[in-house]
Design an enzyme around this catalytic site. Structure first.
Site, mmCIF file in Angstrom:
data_model
loop_
_atom_site.group_PDB
_atom_site.id
_atom_site.type_symbol
_atom_site.label_atom_id
_atom_site.label_comp_id
_atom_site.label_asym_id
_atom_site.label_seq_id
_atom_site.Cartn_x
_atom_site.Cartn_y
_atom_site.Cartn_z
ATOM 1 N N TYR A 77 23.785 92.564 71.711
ATOM 2 C CA TYR A 77 22.320 92.622 71.804
ATOM 3 C C TYR A 77 21.868 93.519 72.969
ATOM 4 C CZ TYR A 77 22.531 88.417 68.819
ATOM 5 O OH TYR A 77 22.793 87.519 67.810
ATOM 6 N N HIS A 103 31.802 86.712 67.246
ATOM 7 C CA HIS A 103 30.552 87.053 66.546
ATOM 8 C C HIS A 103 30.770 87.308 65.056
ATOM 9 C CE1 HIS A 103 26.440 89.152 67.419
ATOM 10 N NE2 HIS A 103 26.385 88.472 66.304
#
Ligand SMILES: NC(=O)c1ccc[n+]([C@@H]2O[C@H](COP(=O)([O-])OP(=O)(O)OC[C@H]3O[C@@H](n4cnc5c(N)ncnc54)[C@H](OP(=O)(O)O)[C@@H]3O)[C@@H](O)[C@H]2O)c1
Length: 296
Positions: A48, A112
């Protein structure tokens, strides 16, 4: 160690520096307000690009936070991405995240995305070593299969699985019985379909299934004097009683005002008739493909 189940989290994916301090869109104010209201389960990821921002925002309040981050998805050129989950990379990624976050330990550290190259046993063994070293408190997985989860859980207890779950994305339900059986917390990311369910407008171009869902949300919202997005979020909260497992919705926002509305949705009780109506509607097409997903 295991993590205590939070009621609702804050997805920090969209938070970026640049907003005017003190105003509705100031990321520090969004995170500060979340903590003030008891929303302490903060979710970020190395991909991110905002771990430093999150770290700054929680400085001085670290003890209040259940800090979650993720590793393994790496941006390439032109928006492409790939996965790295080998043992050496797990440690390197964790140490880099700790530095950017400015903390000694990450409370919940996720892979992830599943890797097609590295066996999950190798990844989770390396993640377990981070627990032994005190760099991470609990382990999570995201964008994995049921088989991945079972194999990982055999290596080290998995505390949470983070998957997309909303009225427009229900594919995760196929593995929910396994998640419940293993005593893993289901963290439901993008609970409003990446924001689509906050503005359920219907026009002649809308797919008929989507139109039925959007109309139902608007009707239920009017009866409860709330917004359609709050009903969509409350539906995810009710998955806990429907499926008999801990479910933590993870709405994301960059606005203090929206954050407060999302917190209020956690207290919205939908009736049996509301739930039956929503459950009966298919997921439709408004959700689009899950992101990021194996293979694309
Ligand atoms: N594990 C994964 O692969 C993965 C993938 C995607 C996301 N996530 C996690 O899930 C979190 C949430 O995902 P998301 O942001 O895609 O989906 P979401 O929470 O379903 O939707 C967020 C969108 O809804 C808007 N919104 C939020 N609250 C609102 C409100 N009360 N009224 C009107 N609009 C509102 C936001 O805009 P404003 O900013 O204007 O409020 C934003 O555009 C992320 O932050 C991340 O932590 C994980």
């Amino acid at each position: 160690m295991d993590i205590e189940q939070p009621r609702q989290g804050l997805g920090c994916m969209r938070l970026r520096d640049g907003a005017e301090p003190g105003l509705d869109r100031d990321p520090s104010a969004v995170i500060g307000s979340a903590l003030d209201h008891g929303v302490t389960f903060l979710d970020t990821a190395d991909m991110y690009g905002n771990e430093a921002l999150v770290g700054r925002a929680i400085r001085g309040r670290r003890d209040e936070v259940l800090l979650c981050s993720k590793f393994g998805v790496i941006w390439g050129e032109g928006g492409s991405w790939s996965v790295r989950a080998d043992a050496a990379y797990v440690r390197e990624a964790c140490e880099a995240s700790l530095r950017r976050l400015g903390v000694d330990v990450i409370d919940l550290y996720y892979l992830h995305h599943r890797s097609d190259e590295t066996p999950i046993e190798e990844t989770v063994t390396a993640m377990a070593a981070l627990v032994d070293d005190g760099k991470v408190r609990a382990l999570g997985l995201s964008n994995v299969t049921e088989e991945d989860l079972r194999r990982a859980h055999d290596v080290h207890p998995i505390s949470a699985v983070q998957e997309e779950w909303s009225l427009v994305q229900r594919g995760f339900e196929a593995m929910v019985p396994a998640v419940a059986e293993l005593g893993v917390i289901a963290v439901a990311h993008s609970p409003t379909g990446h924001g689509l369910l906050h503005s359920p407008q219907v026009d002649e171009a809308t797919d008929p299934t989507d139109a039925r869902l959007r109309t139902a949300l608007a009707d239920i919202a009017a009866r409860h004097d709330v917004t359609p997005g709050q009903v969509a979020l409350a539906w995810v909260h009710h998955r806990s009683q429907t499926w008999g497992l801990p479910v933590v919705p993870l709405p994301g926002t960059t606005s203090v005002r929206h954050l407060r509305a999302n917190i209020a949705a956690a207290d919205l009780t939908l009736s049996t008739a509301d739930l039956a109506l929503l459950d009966a509607l298919g997921p439709g097409t408004v959700g689009g493909p899950a992101y990021p997903r194996a293979g694309g």
